[in-house]
Each structure stands twice: as C-alpha cells, then as structure tokens.
Design a protein around this motif. Sequence first.
Motif, PDB file in Angstrom:
ATOM      1  N   VAL A  11       1.167  -1.125  -0.043  1.00 43.11           N
ATOM      2  CA  VAL A  11      -0.166   0.006  -0.131  1.00 43.11           C
ATOM      3  C   VAL A  11       0.791   1.198  -0.065  1.00 43.11           C
ATOM      4  O   VAL A  11       0.628   2.115  -0.607  1.00 43.11           O
ATOM      5  CB  VAL A  11      -0.980   0.071   1.163  1.00 43.11           C
ATOM      6  N   PHE A  66      -7.582   1.308   2.258  1.00 46.17           N
ATOM      7  CA  PHE A  66      -6.718   0.240   2.193  1.00 46.17           C
ATOM      8  C   PHE A  66      -6.033  -0.179   3.329  1.00 46.17           C
ATOM      9  O   PHE A  66      -5.981  -1.374   4.082  1.00 46.17           O
ATOM     10  CB  PHE A  66      -5.944   0.232   1.022  1.00 46.17           C
ATOM     11  N   ILE A  99      -5.700  -8.381  -1.338  1.00 44.59           N
ATOM     12  CA  ILE A  99      -5.442  -6.998  -1.129  1.00 44.59           C
ATOM     13  C   ILE A  99      -4.574  -6.500  -2.163  1.00 44.59           C
ATOM     14  O   ILE A  99      -4.678  -5.558  -2.946  1.00 44.59           O
ATOM     15  CB  ILE A  99      -5.107  -6.902   0.334  1.00 44.59           C
ATOM     16  N   LEU A 137      -4.858  -3.907  -5.266  1.00 48.09           N
ATOM     17  CA  LEU A 137      -3.810  -2.685  -5.300  1.00 48.09           C
ATOM     18  C   LEU A 137      -3.387  -2.768  -6.984  1.00 48.09           C
ATOM     19  O   LEU A 137      -3.273  -1.654  -7.599  1.00 48.09           O
ATOM     20  CB  LEU A 137      -2.847  -2.918  -4.498  1.00 48.09           C
ATOM     21  N   ALA A 177     -12.957   0.307  -4.809  1.00 47.83           N
ATOM     22  CA  ALA A 177     -12.256  -0.021  -3.736  1.00 47.83           C
ATOM     23  C   ALA A 177     -13.136  -0.419  -2.512  1.00 47.83           C
ATOM     24  O   ALA A 177     -12.755  -1.218  -1.657  1.00 47.83           O
ATOM     25  CB  ALA A 177     -11.325   1.273  -3.191  1.00 47.83           C
ATOM     26  N   LEU A 206     -12.832  -3.911  -0.929  1.00 48.21           N
ATOM     27  CA  LEU A 206     -12.574  -4.348   0.449  1.00 48.21           C
ATOM     28  C   LEU A 206     -13.592  -4.671   1.086  1.00 48.21           C
ATOM     29  O   LEU A 206     -13.336  -5.533   2.123  1.00 48.21           O
ATOM     30  CB  LEU A 206     -12.024  -2.859   1.152  1.00 48.21           C
TER      31      LEU A 206
END
Lengths: 168, 341, 100
Positions: free
Chosen positions: A27, A65, C29, C33, C73, C77
Amino acid sequence: MLFYLFGAAAVAASLMVIGQRNPMYSVLFLIASFAALAGLYVLLDAPFVAVIQIIIYAGAIMVLFLFVVMLLNAPQEDISRVRVMVAPSTRRIGALLVVVLLAELAWALATAGEREVWVSAEGLPEGESSVRALGLTLFRDYAFAFEVTSVLILVAMLGAVVLAKREL
Amino acid sequence: MIPTFIAQIVLLLFVFHMLLIAAAAMVYAERKVAAMIQQRLGPYLVGPRGLMQPFADVIKLMFKEQLRPLGADRFLFMLAPVLSAVTAFAAFAVVPFGAETTLFGLLEEPMRLQVADINVGVLVIFAIASMGVYGIVLAGWSSNSKYSLLGALRSSSQMISYELSYGLALASVLLVGGSLSLTEIVDQQAGTWWGFLPRWLVVLQPLGFLIYMIAGIAETNRAPFDFPEAEQELVAGYHTEYSSMSFAMFFLAEYINMVTVSAVAVNLFLGGWHGPFLPEAFGWIWFLIKVSVLLFVYIWIRWTLPRYRYDQLMAFGWKVLLPLSVLNLIVTAAGVIYFAV
Amino acid sequence: MPPLTHYLALSAMLFAIGTMGVFLRRNVITILLSIEIMLNAVNLSFVAFGRYLGTIDGQIIVFFVITVAAAEAAVGLALVIALFRHRETLNPDAFTSLRW
C-alpha cells in the motif's frame, strides 16, 4: 527530464507494490507511485487532476486499504497452501505474448517523436482557469454521466455496507 | 538591495523557524492557560515566569533514550514521525501571511510573504493535510502494540469522516471567494461594509466557519476529539511506544498542524492580514493577532470540554456535521447565483 | 516535452505491471492494489492524450475513473472483509467451494 525521473519512480514503486509479501508495504509503495503520477500530471498542465489524485487516491482510497490491512492484521502472504498448476501450452502462449508486446513497445519507442507535435501551451487554460474550464465542461457536456456517477457511488456504498456488516 | 531569490530562501528559513518557535510558544501557552483555567500556577521555575519551559522540555527529550519495541517494523517505526512532521511543515508553505512588501526598500522588487505562491493553493493545503494521517496510521501499526493500533484505527476513520465536512466547508467559502488562491481570497476581504462591518467572509459564511473549525479540531486530533491518543483508554494512543526525539516530532507536528489550520481559517474567513489602524506593510501583525486568538480558542476548548465517546464522535460527524455542511454548500451556491457575487 | 509515445510507453509499462500483479500475487488485497495500478496507467494515457490534443476532456474522464476506482475499492474491500471472516485467509485460491 523531470518526466523520466517521475516515470522511473512510478515504475519502480509499482514494481515494489507487486514485489512485496507484506500488504502494508504494498500500500505504501502504491502511494509513492501515485505521488509520482501526480508529478506527471503537473507536467502535463493538469494541476487539478494532480491534486485530486493526491486528495482522493492517496488521501482517501489508500487510507481505506490501510484500514483494512490493519483491521484484518493479515500477515505475510502464504505461497505454499494451494498449488496452482499451469499447463505447458499456457506458458508457451504467455511467453509468445510477452515477446510480441515487448517488440511492439520497442517499435513504438523507436519511431517516437517523428510526427508528434504537442498543442502549444499558450492557448490552453492554466492554473485556476483550467479548474474553471474543467468545471464548465463537467457540468455542461458531461452532466448526464456525472449524475449517473452519483448513482454508482450510492450503489457501491450500499453494497459495501451490506457485504461488510455482520448482521443488518 | 537584495536579489529576490536570496530573499525567498531567507523567507523559507524564517517561516521554518517561526513555525518551530510557534510550536514552542504553544506548548508554553497551553500549560499556562490550562493552569489558569484550573486555578494553578503552571510552569514558573525555568526562566522568568517559566518562559524557558519548552526549551527545557526539548533538551530533556533530546537526551532521552530512543526506544523501539520488540517486533516493531524498524523502517516504518522511524519513518512515521518524520512523515508527520514533514507534512505539517509542508502544508504551511502555501499559506500567505502578509501583503506584498519590499521590506522598506530593501528588496529589488516586491515579494509576497508566502513561501510558495500556487494558484490552486487551497487544494494543495487540503492535499497535504490529507497525507498527514499516514504518519499516525503508520506509527500505530508499526509499533506492534494494541494501544497504538487502536489509536491508529480510530485516527484513520475519524480523519476520513471529518475530512468530508472540512472539504465541503472549504468548498463553500471558495464559492463565495470565487478563487482557489489564498492571496486573492484575502485581498477580496479588504475594507468594510457600510463603514463598520469588515468584509470578512465569516460574515457571509458563519456556518461554514463553525464547520471548518470543528472539523479542523477533529483533523488535528485535539480535545474534545483526541481519540487517537485518549489517555484514559489507550495510554497515549498512536505514540504510546515513542520516546525521545521521535516523540518530539509527533508533538511538533500536532502543534504546527494547529497553527496551519488556524492560519488558513484566518486567511479564508477572517480577512487575513487586513485590519484597521495598521498600514499595509504591518498587516502581518493583524495576522499574528488573529491566529493567536484562534489558537487560544483551541486551548480553551481543550481544557473546558470533556472528550466525546467514540460512537458519539462518528455519529456527530456523519449525521450532524456532514448534512449541515452539504446544506451550507447548497445555500451558498444558490446565494452566489442569486446575488451574482 | 518528451514525445507522446514516451507517455504512452510509460502507461503501457504500468498497465503491464498491474496485470502481472493480478496474475502473480496470491493475496486479495495486493490484487486489488494491482487493479489500482492499471486504472492509474489508463488515467495517465487519458491525461497525456488530452494534453496532446489540447482538450480538457481527458481530465474529465480521469474524474470518472477515480470515482469508479473509489466505488471498486469500497466494494472490493468489503468483499475482502467478508471473505476473511469465512476462511481466515486472503489467498484467492482458497475460495473454491463453488468450483468442481
């Protein structure tokens, strides 16, 4: 010159994003990549997009995130749990595609700059007036798309709540 | 005669050090005001009236041992306080604090009292401020401590929630100001209406100012919204595990963020460096006075109001502040169109 | 200014990196990304083309892309959280109960 600096930074940071086992670092490197892209947008006379990139992408989406990464406290990625079998023919096709794409990229770069003339920056709105021009175009020519976007966000919000909430 | 670029560099260093001094002054002021509110004396031993107390604090912090908890992420643990301090300093770079001046003929050409004159300045401040959350989040995560992690989680959700109201309050004042440049907005606020009412935008945007200040307090994690470091519940929140100079950097960042929020509020709502009695060249005195008043209000609120409960904070942000700021934006937009300001 | 092709090449490289991430990583995750990287690569080419042609429309599209990215997102998520609750893992290959 700055272009190559920012471009190299963006590529390096993006490579680090997918080269990390720890999602936390992924991230963070993605945020670095966004910052480099914001620099590129400034070079392209789009300061508003650059700032929006930082505010929304780096400032809001990436915090989301990070939030999930921290909340799940999901540690390292496990590699050995499930083996994925790739057929040899698939690999051959993939390798072929890589070669084709690389050749195309090399050809494009080799012939670059022959017939490319940028519109000169003089006639373009700059700085604050570019924000004004953006607003006018967005709310006149793209008004319908803009309204539809709000529906999209509403649906996404509902979906996120329904999916993530334990009991409604 | 001093060339402009040297003057710019001097200005840069000057602003940097003024921010450091402002943070030190805030530490002293906070302790003194708190003491006054609680009928105590406050610091009085170090220097006359305890004025040297912040410097004594800094020297003490410098000689403390730098601790790092077992299992902490070494790189991020070191990065987090630096990130906090850097974003705090960087945000102030686009804040103007005085009119164009030649410093009484010392400079070749007039210079703005502003480190970087960017014509989308307000947005840049907002962008840099939104990066400030990373310092806190990374500190909390990398400390490998449950108190820090809880502080960081609270901080990230709190800052995302209040950033919306903060942004909408900024948007409505930008609508009235009709510009994205802080300097232009300040210059519009010179003079008076009907001879006595200053042309400050707070008169047109009272609700916007209120929302901005409340959201600003939440963004800077000050009481009554200081959940990331709520000491009764979380020891010290995100900086529980920090010591020595890395702790000092978080401390510094918190105070500089307060100064920046107040300075932006003064520029957008309270007429910046414009005020009666003083010539234009001394406008920065007005600016200092206004910022000091807002900073005093910050301290006053901290030592008067108790902390909210966390669910109350989120409910207030989403169910009260956000609808209010949307309403304010709509009314402002309608007003701007109606009066064609 | 560097030629437009260089911007497009950079965009292509970023897009390829994103695609690589989606295929190679075994962490939901990180895959999300990687999708963000791909969206950004597209954004870059939009802005570059818009500047090249001297129009503002390229930047407008970027707004919509960013909005879509935000929605993606949020939902993505939420899905990750829901999946993690079921299996205590983020490996996409573990969620195979509907495969035969």
